[in-house]
Scaffold this motif. Structure first.
Motif, PDB file in Angstrom:
ATOM      1  N   GLY A 152       2.423   1.647  -3.331  1.00 41.19           N
ATOM      2  CA  GLY A 152       1.387   2.056  -4.273  1.00 41.19           C
ATOM      3  C   GLY A 152       1.050   3.526  -4.149  1.00 41.19           C
ATOM      4  N   GLY A 153       0.994   4.030  -2.915  1.00 41.86           N
ATOM      5  CA  GLY A 153       0.732   5.451  -2.703  1.00 41.86           C
ATOM      6  C   GLY A 153       1.831   6.316  -3.292  1.00 41.86           C
ATOM      7  N   ILE A 154       3.080   5.897  -3.094  1.00 41.70           N
ATOM      8  CA  ILE A 154       4.200   6.636  -3.681  1.00 41.70           C
ATOM      9  C   ILE A 154       4.123   6.599  -5.200  1.00 41.70           C
ATOM     10  N   VAL A 194       0.837  -1.209   0.000  1.00 39.86           N
ATOM     11  CA  VAL A 194       0.000   0.000   0.000  1.00 39.86           C
ATOM     12  C   VAL A 194       0.864   1.249   0.000  1.00 39.86           C
ATOM     13  N   ARG A 195       1.930   1.234   0.808  1.00 38.64           N
ATOM     14  CA  ARG A 195       2.809   2.400   0.867  1.00 38.64           C
ATOM     15  C   ARG A 195       3.486   2.636  -0.475  1.00 38.64           C
ATOM     16  N   VAL A 226       1.443   6.404  -7.078  1.00 38.51           N
ATOM     17  CA  VAL A 226       0.387   7.321  -7.535  1.00 38.51           C
ATOM     18  C   VAL A 226       0.904   8.758  -7.534  1.00 38.51           C
ATOM     19  N   ILE A 227       1.557   9.157  -6.444  1.00 36.76           N
ATOM     20  CA  ILE A 227       2.094  10.515  -6.352  1.00 36.76           C
ATOM     21  C   ILE A 227       3.159  10.752  -7.415  1.00 36.76           C
TER      22      ILE A 227
END
Length: 427
Positions: free
Chosen positions: A249-251, A246-247, A253-254
């Protein structure tokens, strides 16, 4: 009666399904509710324990962006975001060096003067005396390293507070810079030279920005998963694999969003790429090496570090050397942005902004808590405010008031967080 109720329930379920609003099965609803409840409880425990992390500064940055975007639709345009990404680099690099010093619970007041000194050394060697750019660049950076090393060793040996010695350094290095520049006072850099291109060169190929975004996400996953495996191997608390994914994946996206926006203007700025590489490298040095653990240990308690046989003198000297080196590199980027060096280089609000960026980002003034990425977040807040003020034609006075208010709030949050950690036995 039972039959009627079943019929009614069946009819209702059928109607919900037909209308596309069928509710999830009770088991799934309970699982979702439990997950939300656990997440809220976890966040509440973090807040009570004073472990807010980067949440406050992320919320502040979101408020700043939403506010200025509502005032001017060009604030979040690719052009303005690209300019913002370059503008944060010079002062941001200096702020990263400040983070190292703050981790020891100290303060370096000389970074502005060191940045001006390094820029002056480069300009005089290259432009005035014809020394090759690459050699002048190395000497300029080493001048910052030497200045920081002298100050760090003096602090470690005399045990005089860092702000006192670095205040003397502020005056000394500024005086040397003025002497180097001489009577002319200003040296213009070659606009086609290596240093000038640090902030003017862009990778126009879209694939470069997307490739960097993919590498960033992959690096975050690799480093985080390695840390998870190491902690699990020794029985320490660790993230789950799902949390790591998840972490990352968040990076991702950003990173890909940023790459898309930058590609809509001129592409990926070289300055931003160098900045992120240096920040990531220093973050690994701090959080994943023996040296980094020593820095945090000395910042937590100097006396305890000495009793543990840590070389406190080496740690303090090296940290100030890192701060001086980053100040020198930042000074070169600032000179590159305006393609000149003058007697005002390294002065003004540069020192205040560098310190404010580190503190606003979440680095504790009490030492022992913070990362290099906090400087990036803090610098984004400060430069976003400056950019928003410029694009909305707001008087400069308001910029100082708003930035000062954000800094004050960051200091208060840091103090309350520290008090909460002490109450929970974590400080």
């Amino acid at each position: 009666m039972v039959k009627d109720m079943r019929g009614t329930a069946g009819a209702t379920a059928a109607e919900d399904t037909a209308s596309g609003t069928a509710s999830p099965p009770p088991g799934r609803r309970e699982a979702v509710a439990r997950a939300v409840h656990d997440g809220v409880a976890f966040l509440r425990r973090k807040v009570r324990a004073g472990e807010l992390g980067s949440l406050p500064v992320v919320l502040v940055l979101a408020v700043v962006w939403i506010t200025f975007q509502s005032l001017n639709a060009n604030f979040l345009s690719p052009r303005n975001l690209s300019n913002l990404s370059v503008d944060i680099v010079g002062t941001g690099l200096i702020a990263v060096g400040i983070v190292f010093v703050l981790l020891l619970g100290e303060l370096d007041l000389s970074v502005g003067s060191i940045s001006g000194l390094a820029a002056a050394v480069f300009a005089v060697l290259n432009v005035t005396n014809g020394v090759p750019e690459w050699l002048a660049l190395i000497v300029a950076v080493l001048s910052g390293t030497a200045a920081g090393t002298v100050q760090g060793y003096s602090i470690a040996r005399t045990r005089v507070p860092a702000f006192v010695i670095t205040l003397a350094g502020l005056l000394t290095w500024n005086g040397i810079m003025l002497a180097i520049l001489g009577s002319s006072g200003t040296v213009n850099l070659d606009e086609n030279g290596l240093v000038a291109k640090l902030t003017s060169y862009y990778f126009t190929n879209d694939a470069v920005a997307y490739g960097v975004a993919a590498l960033a996400a992959g690096a975050v996953f690799a480093v985080t998963d390695l840390d998870r495996r190491r902690r699990r191997a020794v029985g320490m608390p660790h993230r789950s694999l799902r949390a790591v994914v998840v972490r990352a994946g968040g990076i991702a996206v950003i990173a890909f969003t940023a790459a898309y926006l930058l590609n809509r203007f001129q592409g990926l700025p070289l300055a931003l790429l160098i900045f992120l590489v240096l920040v990531a490298g220093l973050d690994i040095l701090l959080r994943h090496t023996h040296y980094g653990r020593q820095v945090y240990a000395v910042g937590g308690s100097v006396d305890a570090a000495r009793r543990a046989s840590l070389n406190v003198t080496w740690v303090q000297t090296s940290v100030l050397a890192v701060s001086g080196t980053m100040a020198a590199i930042g000074g070169l980027f600032l000179a590159s942005r305006i393609t000149s060096v003058s007697q005002s280089s390294g002065t003004g609000v540069l020192l205040i902004n560098a310190i404010a960026a580190a503190v606003i980002g979440g680095t504790s003034l009490f030492g022992g808590r913070g990362t290099t990425w906090t400087a990036v977040l803090g610098m984004l807040v400060i430069q976003s405010i400056a950019s928003g003020m410029a694009i909305t034609d707001t008087p400069p006075a308001a910029q100082f008031v708003i930035t000062g208010g954000v800094l004050f709030a960051a200091v208060v949050i840091d103090a309350l967080s520290r008090r909460s950690q002490e109450a929970h036995g974590r400080a």
